[in-house]
Design an enzyme around this catalytic site. Structure first.
Site, mmCIF file in Angstrom:
data_model
loop_
_atom_site.group_PDB
_atom_site.id
_atom_site.type_symbol
_atom_site.label_atom_id
_atom_site.label_comp_id
_atom_site.label_asym_id
_atom_site.label_seq_id
_atom_site.Cartn_x
_atom_site.Cartn_y
_atom_site.Cartn_z
ATOM 1 N N GLY A 1 -2.851 -7.060 22.826
ATOM 2 C CA GLY A 1 -1.779 -7.186 21.346
ATOM 3 C C GLY A 1 -0.885 -8.358 21.403
ATOM 4 O O GLY A 1 -0.883 -8.423 20.089
ATOM 5 N N ARG B 1 0.722 -1.042 0.013
ATOM 6 C CA ARG B 1 -0.531 0.110 0.250
ATOM 7 C C ARG B 1 1.110 0.994 0.463
ATOM 8 O O ARG B 1 1.404 1.520 1.580
ATOM 9 C CB ARG B 1 -0.903 0.019 1.139
ATOM 10 C CG ARG B 1 -1.634 -1.115 1.028
ATOM 11 C CD ARG B 1 -2.657 -1.307 2.338
ATOM 12 N NE ARG B 1 -1.978 -0.878 3.432
ATOM 13 C CZ ARG B 1 -1.556 -2.671 4.264
ATOM 14 N NH1 ARG B 1 -2.085 -3.508 3.171
ATOM 15 N NH2 ARG B 1 -1.540 -2.431 5.532
ATOM 16 N N GLY C 1 7.929 -8.604 19.030
ATOM 17 C CA GLY C 1 7.956 -7.649 18.072
ATOM 18 C C GLY C 1 8.697 -6.592 17.543
ATOM 19 O O GLY C 1 9.426 -6.186 17.100
ATOM 20 N N LYS D 1 9.896 -23.009 13.811
ATOM 21 C CA LYS D 1 11.090 -22.657 15.110
ATOM 22 C C LYS D 1 11.753 -23.770 15.188
ATOM 23 O O LYS D 1 13.029 -24.199 14.563
ATOM 24 C CB LYS D 1 11.661 -21.537 15.687
ATOM 25 C CG LYS D 1 10.155 -20.041 14.986
ATOM 26 C CD LYS D 1 9.551 -19.290 16.642
ATOM 27 C CE LYS D 1 8.728 -18.255 15.661
ATOM 28 N NZ LYS D 1 8.326 -17.673 17.551
ATOM 29 N N ILE E 1 16.556 -12.353 20.849
ATOM 30 C CA ILE E 1 17.439 -13.557 21.479
ATOM 31 C C ILE E 1 18.617 -14.061 20.393
ATOM 32 O O ILE E 1 18.286 -14.363 19.493
ATOM 33 C CB ILE E 1 16.706 -14.704 21.384
ATOM 34 C CG1 ILE E 1 15.575 -14.232 23.079
ATOM 35 C CG2 ILE E 1 17.733 -15.445 22.517
ATOM 36 C CD1 ILE E 1 14.683 -14.991 23.816
#
Length: 429
Positions: A188, A48, A305, A206, A137
């Site tokens: 969230g 966008r 995050g 993972k 990490i």
């Protein structure tokens, strides 16, 4: 210091991509000093283009990601769009046109990591992906480089913050699964559709990456046994507490005792409160590594995050840019061991089984006989009964998943067993 900048193309400018662009801008001088040359954001591919992106020159924004990676003057492509396609095609195209790649794409690497590594090697380029597992990490590089001279035997970890938040909330407050999930969504931590997290798909991807690196063996997503956590109940936590345990959704990658095979699995498990992973709270991640020489290592921190993940991306960017300047490449795929991946049925662990049974003489003897007939040794038994019904909790010694499965099927056929309330593995001992 070289004055001509190294040019970076950014594919994706969402939560992570926007943080990567911000850090590249605000830390430009430090990055240049650490690399030995300035880095320049040369283009940003988005879906966008009309969206306002603070701190990014609109002239850099394009919807033509293919044209961007084909430019030929791009030194490094940073891919943070996720998914299989178009990411796979864009990454291979980037290699073919002279760029190295930094990616955070766990799903793609778990599915097609071998092909991507082959494409990078064929073109003499780097493929780095620290951000694909456990956010900020440092984990991929320690396994791939710091422990390259050691023999890793086990990787046991909490690699999904959403599920850890939910299970931690259930443990600490007594909340049910749905109540804890609703809170995670409101804060969230959980997506509107949390399936990838709570059903273990994210953690399984993972686990495939970690197992492949740790054991120098190609492990694909399809090789990973996966079991979600939606069936975990408050009663399970009560049972865990009685055993001095808590419950975590774990990614477990193990080398067989004889060294001849490996396993990779994701499932909820009881873990003793004395184990370091038991104290990992909220949305944090932690990975416990066991190796011959180094012994036991634990890596802990925020596993998701924008800023934490961008930190891992920028770490890879610095490493790849240094390689570009020196004309070298970093470590590629190491799959020389080519160990077979054993099925879940061969995995050996302890089990906690809760049975609803008739409260009458001889029931315990019947149940114990079934366990003995299937070669499963019982560690402890606890029985509580009232008004003709009882709850029987059995904790086994180590047994194979196949043996336990046969035991449970036989138990279901007993007239005195009303039902199997829950089955949970016990890990970390």
């Amino acid at each position: 210091m070289r004055t001509r900048p190294l040019k970076v193309a950014l594919l994706g400018c969402g939560v992570v991509g926007s943080e990567v662009a911000r850090i590249m801008t605000t830390h430009a001088e430090d990055l240049a000093a650490r690399i030995g040359a300035p880095v320049e954001l040369a283009g940003v591919a988005v879906r966008r283009p009309s969206k306002v992106r603070e701190g990014i020159d609109p002239a850099l924004v394009t919807t033509d990601a293919t044209a961007l990676v084909k430019r030929g003057d791009i030194d490094v492509v940073v891919e943070v769009i996720g998914g299989i396609e178009p990411a796979r095609g864009l990454i291979t195209t980037a290699f073919e046109h002279g760029a190295s790649v930094v990616s955070a794409n766990k799903a793609l690497l778990a599915q097609d990591g071998a092909a991507l590594h082959a494409a990078a090697e064929a073109n003499g380029k780097d493929l780095y992906y620290e951000a694909a597992v456990a956010g900020a990490i440092p984990l991929i590089r320690p396994l791939r480089e710091s422990l390259a001279g050691d023999k890793v035997n086990r990787v046991l970890g909490i690699v999904n913050g959403t599920t850890n938040f939910i299970l931690d909330k259930m443990d600490s407050t007594g909340a049910g699964y749905q109540e804890a999930l609703d809170e995670a969504t409101a804060l969230g931590y959980a997506e509107a559709d949390p399936t990838a997290d709570v059903e273990g798909f994210d953690a399984a991807a993972k686990a495939a990456i970690l197992a492949g690196i740790a054991f120098h063996t190609r492990v694909r997503l399809d090789d990973v046994y996966r079991e979600g956590m939606t069936e975990v109940t408050a009663a399970d936590f009560a049972s865990a507490k009685e055993m001095g345990c808590t419950i975590k959704l774990l990614a477990i990658c193990e080398r067989a005792a004889d060294g001849g095979s490996v396993t990779a699995r994701v499932h909820p498990a009881m873990i003793p409160l004395s184990h370091p992973l038991a104290s990992v709270r909220g949305a944090y991640n932690a990975v416990f590594v066991e190796s011959d020489a180094a012994g036991q290592l634990m890596f802990y921190g925020p596993g998701a995050g924008g800023a934490p993940t961008a930190s891992a991306v920028l770490g890879d960017l610095v490493a790849v840019c240094r390689n570009r300047l020196s004309g070298a490449t970093g470590p590629g795929e190491s799959a020389y061991a080519a160990l077979p991946v054993s099925p879940m049925g061969e995995v050996v662990t302890r089990y906690h089984i809760s049975l609803d049974v008739a409260d009458k003489p001889g029931v315990l003897a019947q149940v114990a006989t079934v366990f003995a007939e299937h070669g499963v040794s019982i560690d402890t038994v606890r029985q509580q009964g009232k008004d003709g019904e009882a709850s029987l909790v059995v904790v086994t010694h180590r047994a194979s998943d196949a043996a336990l499965g046969g035991t449970v099927e036989a138990l279901r056929k007993l007239d005195t067993v009303r039902g199997v309330a829950s089955i949970m593995r016990v890990e970390g001992e």
